[in-house]
Scaffold this active site. Structure first.
Site, PDB file in Angstrom:
ATOM      1  N   SER A 106      47.126  90.888  54.437  1.00 26.67           N
ATOM      2  CA  SER A 106      48.125  90.553  55.806  1.00 26.67           C
ATOM      3  C   SER A 106      47.271  89.669  56.412  1.00 26.67           C
ATOM      4  O   SER A 106      47.618  89.151  57.509  1.00 26.67           O
ATOM      5  CB  SER A 106      48.604  91.726  56.019  1.00 26.67           C
ATOM      6  OG  SER A 106      48.547  92.633  55.250  1.00 26.67           O
TER       7      SER A 106
ATOM      8  N   ASN B 194      52.461  86.485  61.387  1.00 28.05           N
ATOM      9  CA  ASN B 194      52.160  87.540  62.147  1.00 28.05           C
ATOM     10  C   ASN B 194      51.655  87.179  63.257  1.00 28.05           C
ATOM     11  O   ASN B 194      51.791  87.438  63.917  1.00 28.05           O
ATOM     12  CB  ASN B 194      51.452  88.142  61.366  1.00 28.05           C
ATOM     13  CG  ASN B 194      51.820  89.343  60.567  1.00 28.05           C
ATOM     14  OD1 ASN B 194      52.924  90.106  60.715  1.00 28.05           O
ATOM     15  ND2 ASN B 194      50.501  89.358  59.236  1.00 28.05           N
TER      16      ASN B 194
ATOM     17  N   HIS C  22      49.811  85.447  50.163  1.00 34.48           N
ATOM     18  CA  HIS C  22      50.471  86.378  51.197  1.00 34.48           C
ATOM     19  C   HIS C  22      52.189  86.552  50.896  1.00 34.48           C
ATOM     20  O   HIS C  22      52.993  86.377  51.112  1.00 34.48           O
ATOM     21  CB  HIS C  22      50.252  86.443  52.518  1.00 34.48           C
ATOM     22  CG  HIS C  22      50.328  87.004  53.535  1.00 34.48           C
ATOM     23  ND1 HIS C  22      51.099  86.828  54.517  1.00 34.48           N
ATOM     24  CD2 HIS C  22      50.950  88.508  53.124  1.00 34.48           C
ATOM     25  CE1 HIS C  22      51.292  87.922  55.713  1.00 34.48           C
ATOM     26  NE2 HIS C  22      51.221  89.068  54.258  1.00 34.48           N
TER      27      HIS C  22
ATOM     28  N   GLU D 235      53.093  82.500  51.958  1.00 32.52           N
ATOM     29  CA  GLU D 235      51.841  81.770  52.771  1.00 32.52           C
ATOM     30  C   GLU D 235      50.587  82.082  51.814  1.00 32.52           C
ATOM     31  O   GLU D 235      49.715  82.585  51.357  1.00 32.52           O
ATOM     32  CB  GLU D 235      51.387  82.669  53.738  1.00 32.52           C
ATOM     33  CG  GLU D 235      52.544  82.669  54.560  1.00 32.52           C
ATOM     34  CD  GLU D 235      51.617  83.631  56.112  1.00 32.52           C
ATOM     35  OE1 GLU D 235      52.513  83.522  57.436  1.00 32.52           O
ATOM     36  OE2 GLU D 235      51.388  84.305  56.102  1.00 32.52           O
TER      37      GLU D 235
HETATM   38  N1  LIG Z   1      53.071  96.475  52.721  1.00 29.85           N
HETATM   39  C1  LIG Z   1      53.106  95.928  53.286  1.00 29.85           C
HETATM   40  O1  LIG Z   1      54.478  95.804  54.002  1.00 29.85           O
HETATM   41  C2  LIG Z   1      52.185  94.108  53.013  1.00 29.85           C
HETATM   42  C3  LIG Z   1      52.858  93.273  53.372  1.00 29.85           C
HETATM   43  C4  LIG Z   1      52.376  91.861  52.498  1.00 29.85           C
HETATM   44  C5  LIG Z   1      51.224  91.555  52.586  1.00 29.85           C
HETATM   45  N2  LIG Z   1      50.099  93.233  52.443  1.00 29.85           N
HETATM   46  C6  LIG Z   1      48.808  93.565  51.362  1.00 29.85           C
HETATM   47  O2  LIG Z   1      48.517  94.050  50.516  1.00 29.85           O
HETATM   48  C7  LIG Z   1      48.009  94.955  49.973  1.00 29.85           C
HETATM   49  C8  LIG Z   1      48.632  96.514  49.938  1.00 29.85           C
HETATM   50  O3  LIG Z   1      49.234  96.875  50.333  1.00 29.85           O
HETATM   51  P1  LIG Z   1      50.100  97.947  50.239  1.00 29.85           P
HETATM   52  O4  LIG Z   1      50.937  98.613  51.759  1.00 29.85           O
HETATM   53  O5  LIG Z   1      50.906  97.333  48.547  1.00 29.85           O
HETATM   54  O6  LIG Z   1      49.679  99.720  50.173  1.00 29.85           O
HETATM   55  P2  LIG Z   1      49.231 100.809  49.058  1.00 29.85           P
HETATM   56  O7  LIG Z   1      48.724 101.436  49.782  1.00 29.85           O
HETATM   57  O8  LIG Z   1      50.724 100.722  48.793  1.00 29.85           O
HETATM   58  O9  LIG Z   1      48.853 100.251  48.155  1.00 29.85           O
HETATM   59  C9  LIG Z   1      47.571  99.726  47.210  1.00 29.85           C
HETATM   60  C10 LIG Z   1      47.397 100.229  46.020  1.00 29.85           C
HETATM   61  O10 LIG Z   1      45.892  99.757  45.825  1.00 29.85           O
HETATM   62  C11 LIG Z   1      44.948 101.253  45.462  1.00 29.85           C
HETATM   63  N3  LIG Z   1      43.637 100.943  45.254  1.00 29.85           N
HETATM   64  C12 LIG Z   1      43.061 100.536  46.159  1.00 29.85           C
HETATM   65  N4  LIG Z   1      41.491 100.449  45.785  1.00 29.85           N
HETATM   66  C13 LIG Z   1      41.946 100.318  44.259  1.00 29.85           C
HETATM   67  C14 LIG Z   1      40.160  99.626  43.771  1.00 29.85           C
HETATM   68  N5  LIG Z   1      39.610  99.767  44.753  1.00 29.85           N
HETATM   69  N6  LIG Z   1      41.293  98.941  42.417  1.00 29.85           N
HETATM   70  C15 LIG Z   1      42.405  99.297  42.222  1.00 29.85           C
HETATM   71  N7  LIG Z   1      43.222  99.736  42.817  1.00 29.85           N
HETATM   72  C16 LIG Z   1      43.300 100.128  43.925  1.00 29.85           C
HETATM   73  C17 LIG Z   1      45.931 101.931  45.674  1.00 29.85           C
HETATM   74  O11 LIG Z   1      45.703 103.089  44.779  1.00 29.85           O
HETATM   75  C18 LIG Z   1      46.964 101.543  46.351  1.00 29.85           C
HETATM   76  O12 LIG Z   1      48.221 102.323  44.842  1.00 29.85           O
HETATM   77  C19 LIG Z   1      47.041  95.459  52.114  1.00 29.85           C
HETATM   78  O13 LIG Z   1      46.243  94.102  51.290  1.00 29.85           O
HETATM   79  C20 LIG Z   1      48.497  94.859  52.607  1.00 29.85           C
HETATM   80  O14 LIG Z   1      47.915  94.222  53.411  1.00 29.85           O
HETATM   81  C21 LIG Z   1      50.856  94.665  52.594  1.00 29.85           C
END
Ligand SMILES: NC(=O)c1ccc[n+]([C@@H]2O[C@H](COP(=O)([O-])OP(=O)(O)OC[C@H]3O[C@@H](n4cnc5c(N)ncnc54)[C@H](O)[C@@H]3O)[C@@H](O)[C@H]2O)c1
Length: 271
Positions: free
Chosen positions: A106, A178, A127, A139
């Site tokens: 993000s 954002n 994204h 995006e």
């Molecule tokens: N939550 C949101 O609203 C949102 C929206 C858009 C983008 N994002 C982006 O998406 C990504 C994930 O966010 P999220 O909210 O799903 O996080 P989250 O913490 O819910 O999920 C992340 C997952 O990645 C796994 N993980 C961590 N390290 C790892 C590795 N080395 N290999 C494999 N898996 C691994 C974790 O175990 C976890 O299940 C981030 O980059 C975040 O910025 C999040």
């Protein structure tokens, strides 16, 4: 986010391998897809056959080596540059040289993530928005070295996954959404701070006066006030300390006091 993206890819007809670090996280992802599809059936939007089709195309694993045969990678691990670079470096050594590697970051620079690989021309941002299954936008972000061919392929894939992509032509902090959203949140909080209107009335004003589906305070509670605060700090630091990105004191204090935020609970309507 990872499970939502896996769901979309499977719905688009692709075979998906969903990798996480532990079985419980893989299972959590698979369960959330199952739950989403079951709700879809209850609402008459998904058939049993479609549900079985999507679930049948997704396989979970904890072994990153199994990604070696992938034709396309979408990473959605923790929002941390070092963690993402570690994952990209490993995957770069596993998959065929022509494979495109995308990140769902993000905020982190695509160019910095791509620096961990030997194929920066084949790295791009993809994204998705939360919840990925429902939000139409993707995006597609061009890193400094992303090739035209990479960007065209990613845009095409986003469409095949049922999304409406836009191209972000430069690897700039906050990308597009954002960068627009944070000043909107900040101004709403400042209006409350200055005693001009209440939280409830600002939300009503934005919904009825601008025809937005949610007011800024409802949206901040939904997306997470702690996350919003960190994104503001990040943009403020990266974009030359511009005041329009400076987190307001009220938000800072309430997040730090544990009164606002997804982890600590509490929303703007309780403050
Ligand atoms: N939550 C949101 O609203 C949102 C929206 C858009 C983008 N994002 C982006 O998406 C990504 C994930 O966010 P999220 O909210 O799903 O996080 P989250 O913490 O819910 O999920 C992340 C997952 O990645 C796994 N993980 C961590 N390290 C790892 C590795 N080395 N290999 C494999 N898996 C691994 C974790 O175990 C976890 O299940 C981030 O980059 C975040 O910025 C999040």
């Amino acid at each position: 986010m990872g499970s939502g993206i896996a769901h979309l890819a499977a719905q688009g007809g692709y075979d998906v391998l969903m990798q996480d670090v532990a079985d419980e996280f893989v299972q959590k992802g698979l369960d959330s897809i199952d739950k989403f599809l079951t709700k879809g059936i209850e609402r008459g939007k998904v058939t049993e056959e479609q549900k079985d089709g999507v679930l049948g195309r997704i396989r979970g694993t904890t072994r990153i080596e199994e990604l070696g045969d992938a034709d396309f990678i979408i990473e959605a691990v923790f929002e941390d540059l070092k963690v993402k670079q570690g994952v990209f470096e490993k995957i770069d050594g596993l998959v065929a040289p022509e494979v495109i590697l995308c990140t769902n970051t993000s905020s982190i620079s695509i160019t910095e993530i791509a620096a961990a690989t030997k194929r920066p021309d084949k790295v791009a941002g993809m994204h998705f928005f939360n919840p990925a299954q429902l939000m139409k936008l993707v995006e597609v972000i061009r890193g400094h070295y992303s090739s035209d061919e990479t960007i065209e392929t990613v845009i095409d894939l986003a469409r095949r996954m049922g999304k409406e992509p836009i191209e972000v032509k430069k690897d700039a902090p906050g990308f597009v959404v954002n960068r627009i959203l944070m000043p909107h949140f900040i101004e709403a909080i400042r209006i409350v701070e200055e005693g001009i209107a209440t939280v409830e009335d600002v939300d009503t004003a934005v919904k009825l006066g601008l025809n937005y589906p949610m007011g800024p305070f409802e949206l901040m509670d939904f997306t997470g006030n702690d996350i919003g605060y960190h994104v503001m700090e990040y943009l403020h630091n990266e974009l030359n300390k511009e005041l329009k990105f400076a987190p307001p004191n009220l938000l800072k204090t309430l997040v730090r006091a544990g009164r606002l935020g997804k982890k600590t609970g509490g929303g703007w309507y309780d403050t």
